[in-house]
Scaffold this active site. Structure first.
Site, PDB file in Angstrom:
ATOM      1  N   ASP A  76       0.859  -1.177   0.000  1.00 36.68           N
ATOM      2  CA  ASP A  76       0.000   0.000   0.000  1.00 36.68           C
ATOM      3  C   ASP A  76       0.898   1.230   0.000  1.00 36.68           C
ATOM      4  O   ASP A  76       1.980   1.226   0.586  1.00 36.68           O
ATOM      5  CB  ASP A  76      -0.907  -0.030   1.227  1.00 36.68           C
ATOM      6  CG  ASP A  76      -2.081   0.907   1.088  1.00 36.68           C
ATOM      7  OD1 ASP A  76      -2.229   1.513   0.010  1.00 36.68           O
ATOM      8  OD2 ASP A  76      -2.855   1.036   2.049  1.00 36.68           O
ATOM      9  N   SER A  77       0.443   2.287  -0.632  1.00 39.60           N
ATOM     10  CA  SER A  77       1.310   3.440  -0.896  1.00 39.60           C
ATOM     11  C   SER A  77       1.436   4.408   0.267  1.00 39.60           C
ATOM     12  O   SER A  77       2.358   5.216   0.304  1.00 39.60           O
ATOM     13  CB  SER A  77       0.760   4.210  -2.102  1.00 39.60           C
ATOM     14  OG  SER A  77      -0.524   4.733  -1.796  1.00 39.60           O
ATOM     15  N   PHE A  89      -3.956   5.566   2.394  1.00 39.12           N
ATOM     16  CA  PHE A  89      -4.963   5.336   3.436  1.00 39.12           C
ATOM     17  C   PHE A  89      -4.587   6.052   4.727  1.00 39.12           C
ATOM     18  O   PHE A  89      -5.464   6.458   5.498  1.00 39.12           O
ATOM     19  CB  PHE A  89      -5.144   3.836   3.697  1.00 39.12           C
ATOM     20  CG  PHE A  89      -6.190   3.535   4.737  1.00 39.12           C
ATOM     21  CD1 PHE A  89      -7.540   3.691   4.452  1.00 39.12           C
ATOM     22  CD2 PHE A  89      -5.829   3.126   6.016  1.00 39.12           C
ATOM     23  CE1 PHE A  89      -8.512   3.431   5.417  1.00 39.12           C
ATOM     24  CE2 PHE A  89      -6.789   2.860   6.982  1.00 39.12           C
ATOM     25  CZ  PHE A  89      -8.130   3.013   6.675  1.00 39.12           C
ATOM     26  N   ASP A 117      -2.474   7.914  -3.432  1.00 38.16           N
ATOM     27  CA  ASP A 117      -3.807   8.492  -3.572  1.00 38.16           C
ATOM     28  C   ASP A 117      -4.216   9.194  -2.288  1.00 38.16           C
ATOM     29  O   ASP A 117      -3.529   9.108  -1.274  1.00 38.16           O
ATOM     30  CB  ASP A 117      -4.826   7.396  -3.914  1.00 38.16           C
ATOM     31  CG  ASP A 117      -4.934   6.344  -2.805  1.00 38.16           C
ATOM     32  OD1 ASP A 117      -3.890   6.049  -2.183  1.00 38.16           O
ATOM     33  OD2 ASP A 117      -6.035   5.826  -2.560  1.00 38.16           O
ATOM     34  N   GLY A 131     -11.482   3.969  -0.751  1.00 40.20           N
ATOM     35  CA  GLY A 131     -12.481   4.789  -0.078  1.00 40.20           C
ATOM     36  C   GLY A 131     -13.744   4.038   0.289  1.00 40.20           C
ATOM     37  O   GLY A 131     -14.813   4.637   0.417  1.00 40.20           O
ATOM     38  N   ASP A 189      -7.968  -7.488   0.932  1.00 44.40           N
ATOM     39  CA  ASP A 189      -7.098  -7.486   2.115  1.00 44.40           C
ATOM     40  C   ASP A 189      -7.903  -6.911   3.260  1.00 44.40           C
ATOM     41  O   ASP A 189      -8.833  -6.133   3.041  1.00 44.40           O
ATOM     42  CB  ASP A 189      -5.847  -6.628   1.887  1.00 44.40           C
ATOM     43  CG  ASP A 189      -6.149  -5.140   2.070  1.00 44.40           C
ATOM     44  OD1 ASP A 189      -5.958  -4.624   3.185  1.00 44.40           O
ATOM     45  OD2 ASP A 189      -6.607  -4.489   1.098  1.00 44.40           O
ATOM     46  N   CYS A 205     -12.603 -27.733  10.570  1.00 48.58           N
ATOM     47  CA  CYS A 205     -11.363 -27.000  10.274  1.00 48.58           C
ATOM     48  C   CYS A 205     -10.147 -27.907  10.438  1.00 48.58           C
ATOM     49  O   CYS A 205     -10.048 -28.675  11.396  1.00 48.58           O
ATOM     50  CB  CYS A 205     -11.241 -25.786  11.195  1.00 48.58           C
ATOM     51  SG  CYS A 205      -9.774 -24.781  10.895  1.00 48.58           S
ATOM     52  N   CYS A 258      -6.946 -26.644  10.549  1.00 49.00           N
ATOM     53  CA  CYS A 258      -5.789 -25.841  10.952  1.00 49.00           C
ATOM     54  C   CYS A 258      -5.078 -26.463  12.153  1.00 49.00           C
ATOM     55  O   CYS A 258      -5.623 -27.317  12.860  1.00 49.00           O
ATOM     56  CB  CYS A 258      -6.204 -24.400  11.258  1.00 49.00           C
ATOM     57  SG  CYS A 258      -6.930 -24.148  12.898  1.00 49.00           S
ATOM     58  N   CYS A 288      -7.039 -26.143  15.528  1.00 47.86           N
ATOM     59  CA  CYS A 288      -8.185 -27.046  15.694  1.00 47.86           C
ATOM     60  C   CYS A 288      -7.763 -28.508  15.797  1.00 47.86           C
ATOM     61  O   CYS A 288      -8.487 -29.322  16.370  1.00 47.86           O
ATOM     62  CB  CYS A 288      -9.165 -26.862  14.540  1.00 47.86           C
ATOM     63  SG  CYS A 288     -10.097 -25.309  14.636  1.00 47.86           S
ATOM     64  N   HIS A 297      -5.773 -19.873  13.254  1.00 45.14           N
ATOM     65  CA  HIS A 297      -7.116 -20.374  12.925  1.00 45.14           C
ATOM     66  C   HIS A 297      -7.871 -19.411  12.012  1.00 45.14           C
ATOM     67  O   HIS A 297      -8.436 -19.824  10.987  1.00 45.14           O
ATOM     68  CB  HIS A 297      -7.938 -20.622  14.189  1.00 45.14           C
ATOM     69  CG  HIS A 297      -9.372 -20.903  13.872  1.00 45.14           C
ATOM     70  ND1 HIS A 297      -9.800 -22.126  13.410  1.00 45.14           N
ATOM     71  CD2 HIS A 297     -10.473 -20.088  13.877  1.00 45.14           C
ATOM     72  CE1 HIS A 297     -11.094 -22.069  13.153  1.00 45.14           C
ATOM     73  NE2 HIS A 297     -11.528 -20.844  13.434  1.00 45.14           N
TER      74      HIS A 297
END
EC number: 2.4.2.29
Length: 368
Positions: free
Chosen positions: A89-90, A93, A143, A216, A266, A304, A306, A309, A335
């Site tokens: 990310d630039s 944000f 931005d 945005g 993301d 699950c 993982c 779990c 998890h």
């Protein structure tokens, strides 16, 4: 490093990136590793969740450890020992999230370093150089992200400034890029105003970016507003280019956005919620801090696979959380990320089989 749409079920798309032999299938969820790490996890643990591409933040890495430190290692990949792709990310944000620490000018943004109080000037050109030095596989233009509920005039002004910064980002990226395989994404702005979003996208398409992000959003609007905007703007994005919805979101947000043609996501939600004891399971959410789990010997989610779990009970996870043990945050994060990556895997399979509507119906039925 071209993007291909392999199959489609109505608007939902199954696609693929090839980053130097690293195949990334879409729709894809990128865990957030702001400072070059997904909080509490090592690289092998991140990989074992099924994550193949991560997001880091160029501005935060510029401030700490600094551009020069990462350059000593050759790239952010080497610095953090990650051999998969990275999107950065630039810093746009942070104009929104750190608004008390910055002042916006037409040339760029004056930030006050939240670490040492010193001021620095971030421009589109500097943002491109930072991201190129990091070795980012996908670079985001610089931005201005503003709140969703700003009036038309303020939103139009910010959108036009973002377009100007997009042009400058494009020019400097083309001048400075060290690798033809780096991708540069544009970011569509315009707040809640469809006419401004239309103008933003039209101008960005002229700059011929490798992909297009929707910025945005997830900044205060309702779900209905977001869905309405996606229904309007997503079909206008060039069909051969990837579509990225930034900062979104909850599992149902991912499903609803894929339904509307989005390819990339993301969000800090799965990792942040994990550290706060909110765990995603097949039939909803478990708040592991609740006292009712103190003697619960069952696993988080029987469906699950993982590490968490397969090895620990809800009772043990409740104990770790109540003691504020680091291991608790770690197991919870494993998890939640595994849940998200399994969700994306199942979404892709449903699209391939032309059964996405059936998948969506089953997903919501399990939550009842």
């Amino acid at each position: 490093m071209k993007f291909q749409v392999i199959s489609q079920d109505k608007e939902a798309r199954h696609g693929m990136f090839n980053f130097n032999g690293n195949i990334i299938e879409t729709p894809v969820f990128m865990p957030v590793g702001t400072y070059g790490t997904v909080k509490s996890l090592n690289i092998e643990e991140i990989k074992n969740t099924g994550s193949k591409i991560i997001l880091s933040n160029a501005l935060h890495l510029y401030l700490r450890p600094g551009q020069d430190i990462i350059k000593l290692h050759g790239s952010l990949h080497n610095f953090m020992n990650w051999n998969g792709p990275i999107l950065t990310d630039s810093g746009g944000f942070q104009i929104f999230s750190l608004s008390n620490f910055c002042r916006i000018k037409e040339e760029g943004v004056i930030f006050k370093n939240h670490i040492n109080g010193k001021k620095f000037f971030l421009t589109p050109e500097l943002s491109m150089e930072i991201q190129i030095d990091l070795g980012s596989n996908i670079i985001m233009i610089f931005d201005e992200c503003i709140a969703y509920n700003k009036d038309w005039e303020k939103t139009k002004f910010a959108m036009e400034r973002s377009l100007n910064w997009s042009r400058r980002s494009r020019i400097h990226f083309d001048l400075k890029k060290k690798n033809k395989k780096n991708l540069l994404f544009g970011i569509i702005h315009g707040g809640s105003y469809k006419s401004l979003r239309d103008i933003s996208l039209k101008e960005l398409i002229k700059m011929d970016f490798d992909g297009y992000a929707l910025g945005g959003l997830a900044v205060g609007e309702s779900k209905l507003e977001m869905h309405d905007l996606l229904d309007h703007i997503t079909p206008q994005i060039p069909k051969k280019k990837p579509r990225y919805l930034m900062g979104v979101g909850k599992p149902e947000d991912l499903i609803e956005s894929v339904y509307r043609g989005i390819d990339m996501f993301d969000c800090v939600l799965p990792t942040r919620n994990a550290r706060n004891g909110h765990l995603f399971v097949t039939n909803g959410i478990i708040k592991i801090r609740n006292a009712k789990y103190k003697k619960d010997l069952s696993v988080l989610d029987k469906k699950c696979t993982c590490y968490t779990c397969q090895n620990y009970s809800r009772s043990y996870l409740h104990h770790l959380d109540s003691c504020n043990e680091i291991l608790g945050a770690r197991l919870n994060t494993i998890h939640n990320l595994h849940y998200y990556q399994t969700l994306m895997f199942n979404i892709r399979n449903a699209i391939k089989q032309k059964k996405f509507d059936e998948f969506v119906s089953n997903f919501y039925n399990q939550k009842k």
